[in-house]
Design a protein around this motif. Structure first.
Motif, mmCIF file in Angstrom:
data_model
loop_
_atom_site.group_PDB
_atom_site.id
_atom_site.type_symbol
_atom_site.label_atom_id
_atom_site.label_comp_id
_atom_site.label_asym_id
_atom_site.label_seq_id
_atom_site.Cartn_x
_atom_site.Cartn_y
_atom_site.Cartn_z
ATOM 1 N N PRO A 1 0.808 -1.222 0.000
ATOM 2 C CA PRO A 1 0.000 0.000 0.000
ATOM 3 C C PRO A 1 0.845 1.278 0.000
ATOM 4 O O PRO A 1 2.029 1.263 0.340
ATOM 5 C CB PRO A 1 -0.804 -0.109 1.299
ATOM 6 C CG PRO A 1 0.078 -0.918 2.199
ATOM 7 C CD PRO A 1 0.769 -1.907 1.303
ATOM 8 N N VAL A 2 0.216 2.373 -0.378
ATOM 9 C CA VAL A 2 0.849 3.693 -0.301
ATOM 10 C C VAL A 2 0.966 4.064 1.180
ATOM 11 O O VAL A 2 -0.040 4.205 1.877
ATOM 12 C CB VAL A 2 0.001 4.739 -1.055
ATOM 13 C CG1 VAL A 2 0.599 6.132 -0.899
ATOM 14 C CG2 VAL A 2 -0.123 4.361 -2.528
ATOM 15 N N SER A 3 2.172 4.205 1.680
ATOM 16 C CA SER A 3 2.381 4.478 3.101
ATOM 17 C C SER A 3 1.865 5.869 3.460
ATOM 18 O O SER A 3 2.093 6.833 2.730
ATOM 19 C CB SER A 3 3.865 4.376 3.450
ATOM 20 O OG SER A 3 4.356 3.079 3.183
ATOM 21 N N PHE A 4 1.186 5.965 4.600
ATOM 22 C CA PHE A 4 0.637 7.247 5.031
ATOM 23 C C PHE A 4 0.683 7.373 6.545
ATOM 24 O O PHE A 4 0.813 6.389 7.269
ATOM 25 C CB PHE A 4 -0.805 7.415 4.534
ATOM 26 C CG PHE A 4 -1.821 6.615 5.307
ATOM 27 C CD1 PHE A 4 -2.569 7.203 6.336
ATOM 28 C CD2 PHE A 4 -2.038 5.268 5.034
ATOM 29 C CE1 PHE A 4 -3.502 6.474 7.060
ATOM 30 C CE2 PHE A 4 -2.968 4.523 5.753
ATOM 31 C CZ PHE A 4 -3.713 5.132 6.768
ATOM 32 N N PHE A 5 0.567 8.597 7.016
ATOM 33 C CA PHE A 5 0.422 8.853 8.440
ATOM 34 C C PHE A 5 -0.782 9.770 8.641
ATOM 35 O O PHE A 5 -1.284 10.377 7.696
ATOM 36 C CB PHE A 5 1.697 9.479 9.029
ATOM 37 C CG PHE A 5 1.973 10.883 8.564
ATOM 38 C CD1 PHE A 5 1.606 11.976 9.337
ATOM 39 C CD2 PHE A 5 2.612 11.117 7.359
ATOM 40 C CE1 PHE A 5 1.861 13.277 8.912
ATOM 41 C CE2 PHE A 5 2.880 12.414 6.920
ATOM 42 C CZ PHE A 5 2.494 13.497 7.706
ATOM 43 N N ARG A 6 -1.242 9.858 9.882
ATOM 44 C CA ARG A 6 -2.393 10.707 10.198
ATOM 45 C C ARG A 6 -1.921 11.959 10.926
ATOM 46 O O ARG A 6 -1.101 11.894 11.833
ATOM 47 C CB ARG A 6 -3.370 9.953 11.108
ATOM 48 C CG ARG A 6 -4.118 8.819 10.441
ATOM 49 C CD ARG A 6 -5.307 9.297 9.664
ATOM 50 N NE ARG A 6 -6.405 9.760 10.511
ATOM 51 C CZ ARG A 6 -7.466 10.402 10.053
ATOM 52 N NH1 ARG A 6 -7.564 10.692 8.769
ATOM 53 N NH2 ARG A 6 -8.420 10.779 10.870
ATOM 54 N N LEU A 7 -2.444 13.098 10.506
ATOM 55 C CA LEU A 7 -2.188 14.331 11.237
ATOM 56 C C LEU A 7 -3.039 14.368 12.501
ATOM 57 O O LEU A 7 -4.182 13.895 12.503
ATOM 58 C CB LEU A 7 -2.526 15.542 10.365
ATOM 59 C CG LEU A 7 -1.624 15.797 9.154
ATOM 60 C CD1 LEU A 7 -2.218 16.913 8.304
ATOM 61 C CD2 LEU A 7 -0.216 16.155 9.588
ATOM 62 N N HIS A 8 -2.512 14.936 13.570
ATOM 63 C CA HIS A 8 -3.293 15.076 14.801
ATOM 64 C C HIS A 8 -4.540 15.934 14.574
ATOM 65 O O HIS A 8 -5.542 15.773 15.281
ATOM 66 C CB HIS A 8 -2.432 15.700 15.902
ATOM 67 C CG HIS A 8 -1.417 14.758 16.479
ATOM 68 N ND1 HIS A 8 -1.745 13.492 16.903
ATOM 69 C CD2 HIS A 8 -0.075 14.893 16.697
ATOM 70 C CE1 HIS A 8 -0.660 12.883 17.366
ATOM 71 N NE2 HIS A 8 0.361 13.712 17.245
ATOM 72 N N ILE A 9 -4.467 16.824 13.596
ATOM 73 C CA ILE A 9 -5.613 17.699 13.308
ATOM 74 C C ILE A 9 -6.524 17.119 12.229
ATOM 75 O O ILE A 9 -7.364 17.842 11.679
ATOM 76 C CB ILE A 9 -5.144 19.113 12.907
ATOM 77 C CG1 ILE A 9 -4.289 19.052 11.637
ATOM 78 C CG2 ILE A 9 -4.391 19.780 14.037
ATOM 79 C CD1 ILE A 9 -3.991 20.429 11.048
ATOM 80 N N SER A 10 -6.391 15.825 11.963
ATOM 81 C CA SER A 10 -7.209 15.201 10.911
ATOM 82 C C SER A 10 -8.710 15.387 11.116
ATOM 83 O O SER A 10 -9.435 15.655 10.152
ATOM 84 C CB SER A 10 -6.882 13.713 10.799
ATOM 85 O OG SER A 10 -5.575 13.543 10.308
ATOM 86 N N PRO A 11 -9.239 15.242 12.345
ATOM 87 C CA PRO A 11 -10.686 15.465 12.515
ATOM 88 C C PRO A 11 -11.114 16.863 12.074
ATOM 89 O O PRO A 11 -12.180 17.039 11.469
ATOM 90 C CB PRO A 11 -10.892 15.247 14.022
ATOM 91 C CG PRO A 11 -9.790 14.322 14.418
ATOM 92 C CD PRO A 11 -8.626 14.747 13.598
ATOM 93 N N ALA A 12 -10.278 17.863 12.368
ATOM 94 C CA ALA A 12 -10.605 19.234 11.966
ATOM 95 C C ALA A 12 -10.563 19.373 10.445
ATOM 96 O O ALA A 12 -11.397 20.065 9.851
ATOM 97 C CB ALA A 12 -9.635 20.220 12.614
ATOM 98 N N ILE A 13 -9.588 18.698 9.818
ATOM 99 C CA ILE A 13 -9.487 18.742 8.351
ATOM 100 C C ILE A 13 -10.720 18.101 7.719
ATOM 101 O O ILE A 13 -11.292 18.621 6.752
ATOM 102 C CB ILE A 13 -8.206 18.031 7.876
ATOM 103 C CG1 ILE A 13 -6.974 18.781 8.366
ATOM 104 C CG2 ILE A 13 -8.181 17.918 6.351
ATOM 105 C CD1 ILE A 13 -5.676 18.074 8.083
ATOM 106 N N SER A 14 -11.152 16.966 8.264
ATOM 107 C CA SER A 14 -12.340 16.284 7.743
ATOM 108 C C SER A 14 -13.580 17.157 7.863
ATOM 109 O O SER A 14 -14.411 17.218 6.941
ATOM 110 C CB SER A 14 -12.557 14.959 8.483
ATOM 111 O OG SER A 14 -11.479 14.085 8.262
ATOM 112 N N THR A 15 -13.709 17.832 8.999
ATOM 113 C CA THR A 15 -14.857 18.721 9.198
ATOM 114 C C THR A 15 -14.830 19.874 8.198
ATOM 115 O O THR A 15 -15.854 20.216 7.590
ATOM 116 C CB THR A 15 -14.855 19.275 10.637
ATOM 117 O OG1 THR A 15 -14.940 18.190 11.552
ATOM 118 C CG2 THR A 15 -16.030 20.219 10.840
ATOM 119 N N PHE A 16 -13.652 20.465 8.009
ATOM 120 C CA PHE A 16 -13.504 21.554 7.040
ATOM 121 C C PHE A 16 -13.874 21.077 5.634
ATOM 122 O O PHE A 16 -14.605 21.752 4.906
ATOM 123 C CB PHE A 16 -12.073 22.088 7.057
ATOM 124 C CG PHE A 16 -11.788 23.083 5.966
ATOM 125 C CD1 PHE A 16 -12.109 24.420 6.120
ATOM 126 C CD2 PHE A 16 -11.203 22.674 4.770
ATOM 127 C CE1 PHE A 16 -11.862 25.336 5.110
ATOM 128 C CE2 PHE A 16 -10.950 23.578 3.757
ATOM 129 C CZ PHE A 16 -11.281 24.919 3.924
#
Length: 316
Positions: free
Chosen positions: A169-184
């Protein structure tokens, strides 16, 4: 930890010649595939170049085959990439998928003298039915799974074997602010940073962020890590797409970053940069090695930032 350097070689801007986004020649120098290979060769590293063979339908077989030949003759791997002209790979119908795979394999084999070992669908648009087609044509590895983006999404960061196909798979990490990005994104109707699932893209991340996230992967037992870049990563894609050429188009910081990352891999004993072909052969020959790779944790790091803010853009 094994490292795969993967390079998507493509030009989806049909108004420009194919090599404007693959070789990226400017001022008598190439800032595309040749420069990437030069950096890899300097350190004795082989890359996995995913070549968009669908481009042959628009630019002609000889144009695309010449790029495959350039890569192969320098000892790097030419793998199969597809950006179908009439839609996403997973949505164009089974017979068209077969036709694209068959033509792509034939094109690569005609100059590399061997078929591709791996496949990556354009824009990660792969699903499980597509895996069966790959197996039918002798391709045993897929690199399309970008979790939360690809319709496949059968794994996050771990290598999995699915119906006889190895998924890297394409390696990825999650930003701590991901929930805020999703909401935006939900409110604005955009798709900024894939809702916070950030791939290890040489254009997306600064060097300190790359090293920090890569070290976290290694400390948590990840077996295989995929580094991502494009054939035109050393140039400003937007400016290229506007027809601009010259020194102000070149991304010197990204070139420096890529070389710095390769030096980092070369200097650390815990990292070994390999090809997909090497991994497949090793896994098929050694059951213990295969089990070690397939049983590694499906780990997703979280990071505060690590992003190169100059590359941010809204996607509608």
């Amino acid at each position: 930890m094994y490292i795969l350097i993967t390079i998507d070689c493509e030009n989806t801007y049909r108004q420009f010649p194919f090599n404007d986004f693959t070789l990226v020649n400017m001022d008598g120098k190439s800032y595309g595939i040749p420069m990437i290979m030069e950096a890899l060769d300097k350190r004795g590293i082989k890359g996995n170049f995913f070549l968009d063979t669908c481009a042959a339908e628009y630019y002609g077989n000889d144009t695309v085959a010449s790029v495959a030949s350039l890569i192969s003759e320098q000892g790097h791997e030419v793998e199969l990439h597809t950006h179908p002209l009439d839609g996403d790979f997973c949505r164009i119908g089974r017979e068209k998928q077969k036709e694209i795979i068959e033509r792509g394999i034939a094109l690569i084999k005609s100059v590399a003298r061997k078929p591709p070992y791996a496949f990556r669908a354009g824009s990660y648009m792969m699903d499980e039915s597509g895996l069966a087609i790959l197996k039918e044509y002798g391709i045993t590895a897929d690199c399309s799974n970008y979790y939360g983006v690809s319709p496949l999404s059968v794994t996050r960061n771990a290598v999995k074997k699915i119906n006889g196909i190895y998924e890297f798979p394409v390696s990825f990490f999650r930003l701590h602010i991901s929930p805020a990005i999703s909401t935006f994104n939900r409110i604005a109707g955009t798709h900024l940073l894939y809702n916070g699932n950030c791939k290890l893209d040489i254009n997306w991340m600064n060097i300190s962020g790359l090293k920090r996230v890569i070290d976290t992967f290694a400390l948590n037992g990840t077996a295989v890590l995929v580094i991502f870049l494009h054939s035109y990563s050393f140039a400003d894609e937007k400016k290229l797409a506007q027809g601009k050429r010259g020194k102000d188009v070149i991304k010197g910081e990204v070139i420096k970053r890529f070389n710095g990352l390769l030096d980092y891999f070369s200097s650390e004993n815990e990292f070994e940069v390999v090809t997909i072909k090497w991994l497949l052969e090793k896994m098929n020959e050694d059951n213990n090695f295969s089990e070690k790779i397939l049983s590694a944790p499906d780990y997703v790091p979280h990071d505060i930032w690590g992003i190169d803010v100059s590359h941010l853009r809204l996607k509608r």
